[in-house]
Design a protein around this motif. Structure first.
Motif, PDB file in Angstrom:
ATOM      1  N   ASP A   1       2.628  -7.044   0.991  1.00  0.00           N
ATOM      2  CA  ASP A   1       3.478  -5.931   0.567  1.00  0.00           C
ATOM      3  C   ASP A   1       2.838  -5.044  -0.489  1.00  0.00           C
ATOM      4  OD1 ASP A   1       5.425  -6.718   2.314  1.00  0.00           O
ATOM      5  OD2 ASP A   1       6.602  -7.814   0.815  1.00  0.00           O
ATOM      6  N   SER A   2       1.715  -5.475  -1.048  1.00  0.00           N
ATOM      7  CA  SER A   2       1.105  -4.667  -2.095  1.00  0.00           C
ATOM      8  C   SER A   2       0.490  -3.409  -1.485  1.00  0.00           C
ATOM      9  CB  SER A   2       0.043  -5.465  -2.846  1.00  0.00           C
ATOM     10  OG  SER A   2      -1.082  -5.670  -2.028  1.00  0.00           O
ATOM     11  N   PRO A   3       0.556  -2.294  -2.185  1.00  0.00           N
ATOM     12  CA  PRO A   3       0.059  -1.023  -1.633  1.00  0.00           C
ATOM     13  C   PRO A   3      -1.457  -1.003  -1.453  1.00  0.00           C
ATOM     14  CG  PRO A   3       0.846  -0.727  -3.881  1.00  0.00           C
ATOM     15  CD  PRO A   3       1.159  -2.130  -3.481  1.00  0.00           C
ATOM     16  N   LYS A   4      -2.182  -1.872  -2.101  1.00  0.00           N
ATOM     17  CA  LYS A   4      -3.644  -1.889  -1.998  1.00  0.00           C
ATOM     18  C   LYS A   4      -4.102  -2.365  -0.623  1.00  0.00           C
ATOM     19  CE  LYS A   4      -4.412  -2.819  -6.880  1.00  0.00           C
ATOM     20  NZ  LYS A   4      -4.945  -3.760  -7.850  1.00  0.00           N
ATOM     21  N   ASN A   5      -3.289  -3.131   0.077  1.00  0.00           N
ATOM     22  CA  ASN A   5      -3.703  -3.744   1.321  1.00  0.00           C
ATOM     23  C   ASN A   5      -3.210  -3.014   2.563  1.00  0.00           C
ATOM     24  OD1 ASN A   5      -5.053  -5.787  -0.008  1.00  0.00           O
ATOM     25  ND2 ASN A   5      -3.228  -7.066  -0.119  1.00  0.00           N
ATOM     26  N   LYS A   6      -2.744  -1.808   2.416  1.00  0.00           N
ATOM     27  CA  LYS A   6      -2.268  -1.041   3.572  1.00  0.00           C
ATOM     28  C   LYS A   6      -3.475  -0.536   4.354  1.00  0.00           C
ATOM     29  CE  LYS A   6       2.051  -1.352   2.363  1.00  0.00           C
ATOM     30  NZ  LYS A   6       2.901  -2.331   2.931  1.00  0.00           N
ATOM     31  N   SER A   7      -3.658  -1.050   5.552  1.00  0.00           N
ATOM     32  CA  SER A   7      -4.819  -0.659   6.350  1.00  0.00           C
ATOM     33  C   SER A   7      -4.451   0.399   7.388  1.00  0.00           C
ATOM     34  CB  SER A   7      -5.418  -1.881   7.041  1.00  0.00           C
ATOM     35  OG  SER A   7      -4.448  -2.482   7.874  1.00  0.00           O
TER      36      SER A   7
END
Length: 63
Positions: free
Chosen positions: A54-60
């Motif tokens: 859910d963290s925004p850093k891991n949105k691929s």
């Protein structure tokens, strides 16, 4: 001054030796306890995975 420190240390060790030690019988884990432990570990792993996902850093993907 150093003599007082050694005296305090020796008194502490003597007091610890005088204290009766509590003897406990080791209890083996029952099957239900093992299941509970595995369940808690699994829940913790799921929570950590969801937190990372859910963290925004891991949105691929991009909208």
């Amino acid at each position: 001054m150093m003599g007082i420190g050694r005296l305090v240390v020796s008194l502490k060790s003597k007091l610890k030796a005088l204290k009766p030690k509590k003897c406990y019988d080791k209890v083996d884990k029952s099957e239900s306890m093992r299941i509970e432990i595995r369940s808690k570990k699994a829940q913790k792993l799921i929570q950590e995975t969801l937190k990372i996902a859910d963290s925004p850093k891991n949105k691929s993907y991009v909208f």
